[in-house]
Design a protein around this motif. Sequence first.
Motif, PDB file in Angstrom:
ATOM      1  N   ASP A 297       0.795  -1.229   0.000  1.00 58.24           N
ATOM      2  CA  ASP A 297       0.000   0.000   0.000  1.00 58.24           C
ATOM      3  C   ASP A 297       0.827   1.279   0.000  1.00 58.24           C
ATOM      4  O   ASP A 297       0.276   2.378  -0.051  1.00 58.24           O
ATOM      5  N   PHE A 298       2.149   1.153   0.080  1.00 60.54           N
ATOM      6  CA  PHE A 298       2.947   2.390   0.063  1.00 60.54           C
ATOM      7  C   PHE A 298       4.273   2.272  -0.669  1.00 60.54           C
ATOM      8  O   PHE A 298       4.973   3.259  -0.848  1.00 60.54           O
ATOM      9  N   LEU A 299       4.624   1.057  -1.099  1.00 60.75           N
ATOM     10  CA  LEU A 299       5.961   0.858  -1.680  1.00 60.75           C
ATOM     11  C   LEU A 299       5.998   1.303  -3.144  1.00 60.75           C
ATOM     12  O   LEU A 299       5.155   0.920  -3.945  1.00 60.75           O
ATOM     13  N   ASP A 300       7.028   2.094  -3.483  1.00 66.03           N
ATOM     14  CA  ASP A 300       7.156   2.592  -4.854  1.00 66.03           C
ATOM     15  C   ASP A 300       8.304   1.930  -5.601  1.00 66.03           C
ATOM     16  O   ASP A 300       8.253   1.801  -6.824  1.00 66.03           O
ATOM     17  N   GLY A 301       9.361   1.577  -4.869  1.00 66.88           N
ATOM     18  CA  GLY A 301      10.506   0.963  -5.537  1.00 66.88           C
ATOM     19  C   GLY A 301      11.055  -0.159  -4.683  1.00 66.88           C
ATOM     20  O   GLY A 301      11.029  -0.094  -3.453  1.00 66.88           O
ATOM     21  N   TRP A 302      11.566  -1.194  -5.343  1.00 66.53           N
ATOM     22  CA  TRP A 302      11.974  -2.396  -4.601  1.00 66.53           C
ATOM     23  C   TRP A 302      13.201  -2.996  -5.269  1.00 66.53           C
ATOM     24  O   TRP A 302      13.156  -3.385  -6.416  1.00 66.53           O
ATOM     25  N   LEU A 303      14.283  -3.027  -4.552  1.00 64.53           N
ATOM     26  CA  LEU A 303      15.492  -3.640  -5.075  1.00 64.53           C
ATOM     27  C   LEU A 303      15.505  -5.114  -4.700  1.00 64.53           C
ATOM     28  O   LEU A 303      15.354  -5.456  -3.520  1.00 64.53           O
ATOM     29  N   GLY A 314      -1.382  -6.740  -9.009  1.00 66.45           N
ATOM     30  CA  GLY A 314      -2.374  -5.687  -8.868  1.00 66.45           C
ATOM     31  C   GLY A 314      -2.372  -5.015  -7.513  1.00 66.45           C
ATOM     32  O   GLY A 314      -2.787  -3.854  -7.391  1.00 66.45           O
ATOM     33  N   ALA A 315      -1.884  -5.734  -6.492  1.00 65.19           N
ATOM     34  CA  ALA A 315      -1.897  -5.154  -5.149  1.00 65.19           C
ATOM     35  C   ALA A 315      -1.092  -3.870  -5.102  1.00 65.19           C
ATOM     36  O   ALA A 315      -1.336  -2.997  -4.270  1.00 65.19           O
ATOM     37  N   ARG A 319       2.052   0.688  -9.415  1.00 60.58           N
ATOM     38  CA  ARG A 319       2.978   1.735  -9.006  1.00 60.58           C
ATOM     39  C   ARG A 319       4.395   1.213  -8.758  1.00 60.58           C
ATOM     40  O   ARG A 319       5.363   1.950  -8.891  1.00 60.58           O
ATOM     41  N   LEU A 320       4.492  -0.052  -8.377  1.00 59.96           N
ATOM     42  CA  LEU A 320       5.790  -0.547  -7.899  1.00 59.96           C
ATOM     43  C   LEU A 320       6.795  -0.739  -9.016  1.00 59.96           C
ATOM     44  O   LEU A 320       6.506  -1.373 -10.031  1.00 59.96           O
TER      45      LEU A 320
END
Lengths: 357, 357
Positions: A297-303, A314-315, A319-320
Amino acid sequence: MTEAASPAPAAPPSPPAGLRVTALAGGVGGARFLRGLLAALRSASAPDLRAAEVTVVGNTADDITLHGLRVCPDLDSVMYTLGGGIDDERGWGRSDETSGVADELAAYGQQPTWFTLGDKDIATHLVRTRLLREGLPLSEVTARLCERWRPGVRLLPMTDDVVETHVDLAPVDPAAHAGEAGGRRVHFQEWWVRLHAKVPALRIEPLGAAAARPAPGVLEALSDADVVVLPPSNPVVSIGTILQVPGVRDALRATTAPVVGVSPVIGGAPVRGMADACLAALGVPSTAEAVAGLYADFLDGWLVAEADAFEPGGAHGGRLRVLPRPLLMSGPDATAALARAALDLGLALSPAGASRT
Amino acid sequence: MTEAASPAPAAPPSPPAGLRVTALAGGVGGARFLRGLLAALRSASAPDLRAAEVTVVGNTADDITLHGLRVCPDLDSVMYTLGGGIDDERGWGRSDETSGVADELAAYGQQPTWFTLGDKDIATHLVRTRLLREGLPLSEVTARLCERWRPGVRLLPMTDDVVETHVDLAPVDPAAHAGEAGGRRVHFQEWWVRLHAKVPALRIEPLGAAAARPAPGVLEALSDADVVVLPPSNPVVSIGTILQVPGVRDALRATTAPVVGVSPVIGGAPVRGMADACLAALGVPSTAEAVAGLYADFLDGWLVAEADAFEPGGAHGGRLRVLPRPLLMSGPDATAALARAALDLGLALSPAGASRT
């Protein structure tokens, strides 16, 4: 989380405002990542990165009172690591540590003996305990301790209220677990340190979290940040407990800053620690994708590690941004590069920040 | 004090009842004397001496809270000395001691730095502080600590209430006293340890003594004793503060046991410590006779150095027996001999005890 933010105004030409970076952090892994982050910032060419102000919201749910001393393992790991006092080999506690007090406590038959406090470390707990008893909130106490350590960040406990994670142990065969029969509730540290998380946890609960108030500055550090970073800390008992402090999760959802994180899982196993045992208690698989799902619900970037790259579902609301990078913090350079990658991802996702990199 | 006691009944033939010896004690000197007393009792030929039960009423007026820890220097000196844990060279603190915690406390800028707590010693204070916070009285806490040390005596604090001696310093030239201008009130330990009692004391006051209640067993130990012994402890800040606990002095006056003491002054100077500085605050000369005068209302026997022998005056009501003996506790044998001399004097003065020697 970056939402439909209006374009940011142009940065004033001089002096360059320092980038405001806020990180949530647990103990060892978080502290090492933060050390890399500071190294990356100090060696950056962009003036606003070199002048960056880093705020760390530290987990306090693994705090424990031992022998009458209030011990805050995660805050201390960050403070010692960034202040140059950490035992680098272990990743926690003080370097060149001795155990004069602990040996004597054992001679007095004092319990528990499975959590050894070093002599130097005890000085920290003595100062903290005395100040807390004098009525100072933990945030103020932490600031005072940091006056000595000068960690180069503003270190905030997630809350000034007492939150302590407890664990419901599954019933187990005592013969296989050093006499531990399970079927009872223990402090997180007993599960973690004494039992090495080998007795399955049925439930992990940060007692007191629901009624806790964020420490002064915590919500502002999230709402006013240019970038929010989640180091590869334990998603359940470190980041997860911070998220359970009322207001924190909402602030992450609402902030205009991009929220970027580093997966604590590589190829289905935690890089360090026993995050898998914690995830199991939640019924969450030990995968980079599943951990990202906890932050959906708040994560934009993930390494993530190369092998763990995935197509966000879809969750994440489309945005991710998932970016494969070498995640192993095998040394100072690798750690700084990882931190820089997280920062760059955040800046790239920031409406105003892309030009900063 | 022996008064007009009726003749004691004949002792039962067997098993011989152990002699009941009660001592009031301060720290270093008292502890060493008591070690000699136990040695003398263990090597005695009389069965009731070998089976003697020794109760020690310890001074607690030099107790202090440091870094949040409750420190009881005199009780600990007795406990460590009789339990085999003392630093024999210094006479106080633990042997093979380290200062890991204290060095760190100094690095944190914690005050005071003039009272160094060793690491092993800190373990004792941690246990004590925790138990006191849990609500146990000091007497019970002391008994628990003694479960480990097995000092061979029953060690009772004079009171479970907080009594702390404070000292009114005379105004002095700061240049001559390491910046200390005097003219203020300080804790006894600051005067003793930081200022080495070199700034004159105008007044020495055991705060809280007037309202203190004797710890459980203290008055009974005096009334039920066969012999009461005063080691060569400080007559002002050790024995003197014990005497200020309401009921103690009356019990000494009333007991049928002879009260015998060892002069802490030899040839006009204290054997150890800075008793003269304390006596000066009372306007009492540093002589064996003057110290005996402080105990005039209950003292029956008094061991003094050859050169200090005196004819007891009227204040002693013709009761005091002064006996010259070698007073220097120069080693275990000399100390045991001195303790035995005190014991023998007590037994000789006891209506029923003369046959025991």
